[in-house]
Design a protein around this motif. Structure first.
Motif, mmCIF file in Angstrom:
data_model
loop_
_atom_site.group_PDB
_atom_site.id
_atom_site.type_symbol
_atom_site.label_atom_id
_atom_site.label_comp_id
_atom_site.label_asym_id
_atom_site.label_seq_id
_atom_site.Cartn_x
_atom_site.Cartn_y
_atom_site.Cartn_z
ATOM 1 N N THR A 139 0.847 -1.198 0.000
ATOM 2 C CA THR A 139 0.000 0.000 0.000
ATOM 3 C C THR A 139 0.877 1.240 0.000
ATOM 4 O O THR A 139 2.078 1.176 0.261
ATOM 5 C CB THR A 139 -0.898 0.050 1.255
ATOM 6 O OG1 THR A 139 -0.096 0.375 2.399
ATOM 7 C CG2 THR A 139 -1.613 -1.265 1.491
ATOM 8 N N SER A 140 0.240 2.371 -0.239
ATOM 9 C CA SER A 140 0.899 3.654 -0.007
ATOM 10 C C SER A 140 0.977 3.896 1.501
ATOM 11 O O SER A 140 0.416 3.146 2.306
ATOM 12 C CB SER A 140 0.115 4.770 -0.688
ATOM 13 O OG SER A 140 -1.174 4.867 -0.100
ATOM 14 N N ASP B 151 -0.526 5.954 3.288
ATOM 15 C CA ASP B 151 -1.828 6.203 3.908
ATOM 16 C C ASP B 151 -2.772 5.012 3.800
ATOM 17 O O ASP B 151 -3.963 5.123 4.079
ATOM 18 C CB ASP B 151 -2.475 7.460 3.328
ATOM 19 C CG ASP B 151 -2.959 7.273 1.891
ATOM 20 O OD1 ASP B 151 -2.628 6.230 1.267
ATOM 21 O OD2 ASP B 151 -3.655 8.167 1.383
ATOM 22 N N THR C 163 -3.646 3.232 1.076
ATOM 23 C CA THR C 163 -4.364 3.039 -0.180
ATOM 24 C C THR C 163 -3.766 1.863 -0.945
ATOM 25 O O THR C 163 -2.544 1.785 -1.106
ATOM 26 C CB THR C 163 -4.288 4.307 -1.052
ATOM 27 O OG1 THR C 163 -4.856 5.398 -0.331
ATOM 28 C CG2 THR C 163 -5.038 4.123 -2.369
ATOM 29 N N GLU D 111 -11.256 -1.242 -8.087
ATOM 30 C CA GLU D 111 -10.490 -1.832 -9.186
ATOM 31 C C GLU D 111 -10.080 -3.261 -8.855
ATOM 32 O O GLU D 111 -10.129 -4.149 -9.717
ATOM 33 C CB GLU D 111 -9.238 -0.980 -9.467
ATOM 34 C CG GLU D 111 -8.335 -1.532 -10.557
ATOM 35 C CD GLU D 111 -9.007 -1.628 -11.914
ATOM 36 O OE1 GLU D 111 -8.592 -2.498 -12.726
ATOM 37 O OE2 GLU D 111 -9.948 -0.852 -12.190
ATOM 38 N N THR E 194 -11.552 6.304 2.795
ATOM 39 C CA THR E 194 -11.512 7.505 1.964
ATOM 40 C C THR E 194 -11.993 7.163 0.562
ATOM 41 O O THR E 194 -12.019 5.991 0.156
ATOM 42 C CB THR E 194 -10.084 8.089 1.869
ATOM 43 O OG1 THR E 194 -9.270 7.216 1.060
ATOM 44 C CG2 THR E 194 -9.449 8.264 3.243
ATOM 45 N N ALA E 195 -12.335 8.191 -0.197
ATOM 46 C CA ALA E 195 -12.788 7.973 -1.570
ATOM 47 C C ALA E 195 -11.685 7.368 -2.427
ATOM 48 O O ALA E 195 -11.933 6.497 -3.272
ATOM 49 C CB ALA E 195 -13.262 9.293 -2.173
ATOM 50 N N GLU E 196 -10.436 7.799 -2.229
ATOM 51 C CA GLU E 196 -9.321 7.250 -3.004
ATOM 52 C C GLU E 196 -9.122 5.766 -2.706
ATOM 53 O O GLU E 196 -8.899 4.956 -3.610
ATOM 54 C CB GLU E 196 -8.040 8.016 -2.700
ATOM 55 C CG GLU E 196 -6.835 7.538 -3.499
ATOM 56 C CD GLU E 196 -5.559 8.284 -3.151
ATOM 57 O OE1 GLU E 196 -4.533 8.001 -3.805
ATOM 58 O OE2 GLU E 196 -5.570 9.117 -2.222
ATOM 59 N N GLN E 197 -9.231 5.392 -1.438
ATOM 60 C CA GLN E 197 -9.100 3.984 -1.069
ATOM 61 C C GLN E 197 -10.235 3.162 -1.665
ATOM 62 O O GLN E 197 -10.026 2.031 -2.136
ATOM 63 C CB GLN E 197 -9.059 3.852 0.454
ATOM 64 C CG GLN E 197 -7.785 4.418 1.069
ATOM 65 C CD GLN E 197 -7.934 4.786 2.540
ATOM 66 O OE1 GLN E 197 -8.976 4.531 3.148
ATOM 67 N NE2 GLN E 197 -6.906 5.395 3.109
ATOM 68 N N ARG F 158 -11.835 3.788 -4.455
ATOM 69 C CA ARG F 158 -11.581 3.625 -5.898
ATOM 70 C C ARG F 158 -10.555 2.524 -6.150
ATOM 71 O O ARG F 158 -10.697 1.716 -7.071
ATOM 72 C CB ARG F 158 -11.101 4.946 -6.499
ATOM 73 C CG ARG F 158 -12.211 5.978 -6.691
ATOM 74 C CD ARG F 158 -11.742 7.141 -7.535
ATOM 75 N NE ARG F 158 -10.745 7.939 -6.833
ATOM 76 C CZ ARG F 158 -11.034 8.990 -6.041
ATOM 77 N NH1 ARG F 158 -12.301 9.337 -5.851
ATOM 78 N NH2 ARG F 158 -10.075 9.668 -5.458
ATOM 79 N N ALA F 159 -9.515 2.472 -5.325
ATOM 80 C CA ALA F 159 -8.491 1.438 -5.495
ATOM 81 C C ALA F 159 -9.058 0.048 -5.220
ATOM 82 O O ALA F 159 -8.782 -0.912 -5.951
ATOM 83 C CB ALA F 159 -7.311 1.722 -4.570
#
Length: 362
Positions: free
Chosen positions: A29-30, A32, A34, A83, A74-77, A79-80
């Motif tokens: 992960t990053s 944060d 993600t 996918e 979070t929204a970014e997490q 989205r990942a």
């Protein structure tokens, strides 16, 4: 041959076999939390499992227990993860999200806060943070308000998981993390309605399960338990009294499955498995890297009340594990050097049968 390769109904699905990919945190992960793109490839490679259960995923920042643990808040997490789920489904698989709060098995370096727990009882051991190995700090006890907020975090995470396409959710109630901490009279010395006797100490776990079941449906909700497993400084002297009460209460909620961890009190697991009226998943443990021995152990577990068997490191090193077991093919060995770091190395480069004649990668 055993029923390991028979289809089985599960949570509104039909699984093509009884082989489950066990949750395994692998740190891809990053900073944060993600998910990195390589995670989609990793999970899709293992989509021939009857069911893939994700690595433990944190529903809030303070829930994080280790550096590079994956999150979903979070929204970014989202989205990942979307996918990843889409890629697994496109490969023909089925996938559950496991949700976990680390509780006292954490450190301020990970999220900037003092970790939370049922009580101010520090865990013995060292934290896995971004730099160094400090001792676990003294946690702060959850209040009535923060308990309610934590339950809402679990429910919100489950709702997000369902929205982005996960087939269900598994609650992590094992291995010395927050829900497990509430169950033990050693880590939970509260004197309110969340402590004391068995009914009090199971209350938090029940409320988390009830909230998630209300969001996504009880048949798509499961829980992982590890009665008597001492990982993360856990002690459960009265587990034989607590877990039957917990299982009966979870059963009354209509949860779809219970997932027992290898290393748990085996006699108690057998008793609880017979008590549970729906699907029982049992972790097979690491065991010898021998196909015949693995199949023999699988037959025994299925005869001892298991409905599904979960495999961890065997699935890490063998993306095509169901086919290897079905054809009695040799198993790849895992490489501990790359368990928690290394990008694609020791993660997505293990060979499948068609390519294994060239030898293991790395």
């Amino acid at each position: 041959m055993s029923g390991l390769f028979d289809p089985v109904p599960f949570g509104g699905l039909t699984l093509p076999n009884r082989i489950v990919m066990s949750p395994m945190g692998r740190g891809r992960t990053s900073a944060d939390g993600t998910p990195l793109p390589v995670m989609a490839e990793y999970y899709a490679q293992r989509a021939t499992a009857g069911l893939v259960i994700s690595e433990a995923t944190h529903p809030s920042p303070v829930a994080v227990g280790h550096a590079h643990s994956v999150r979903l808040h979070t929204a970014e997490q989202a989205r990942a993860w979307d996918e990843i789920v889409h890629t697994v489904h496109s490969a023909g698989g089925r996938m559950y999200l496991q949700i976990m709060h680390a509780g006292r098995i954490s450190h301020p370096d990970l999220h900037g806060e003092v970790p939370v727990a049922p009580s101010a009882v520090r865990a013995d051991g060292v934290a896995r943070i971004f730099r160094g190995k400090p001792a676990y700090p003294m946690p702060r006890p959850l209040t009535a308000d923060t308990i309610a907020a934590t339950i809402e975090d679990f429910a919100r995470c489950a709702s997000t998981a369902a929205r982005i396409g996960f087939d269900g959710v598994e609650i992590h109630g094992a291995n010395g993390y927050l829900l497990h901490q509430f169950l033990s009279p050693v880590s939970n010395v509260r004197e309110d309605e969340y402590g004391g006797d068995a009914e009090g100490r199971i209350r938090f776990t029940l409320e988390v399960a009830r909230a998630i079941a209300a969001e996504i449906g009880p048949e798509r909700t499961g829980i992982r338990l590890s009665p008597g497993f001492p990982l993360n400084d856990m002690s459960e002297p009265d587990r034989a009294d607590v877990y039957p009460v917990l299982l009966d209460a979870l059963d009354a909620l209509g949860l779809g499955h219970v997932h027992f961890v290898a290393g748990s009190d085996l006699d108690l697991v057998h008793e609880l498995s017979r008590r549970w009226r729906r699907t029982v998943v049992v972790n097979a443990g690491t065991g010898p890297l021998d196909t015949g021995a693995t199949l023999t152990a699988a037959d025994k577990a299925l005869a001892d009340s298991a409905d599904l068997l979960s495999f961890g490191r065997q699935f890490l090193a063998n993306p095509d594990l169901p086919e290897r077991l079905r054809t009695h093919a040799p198993l790849n060995a895992w490489n501990p050097r790359f368990f928690y770091e290394g990008g694609s190395r020791g993660y997505t480069d293990y060979p499948v049968l068609a390519a294994s004649a060239a030898g293991p990668a790395g």
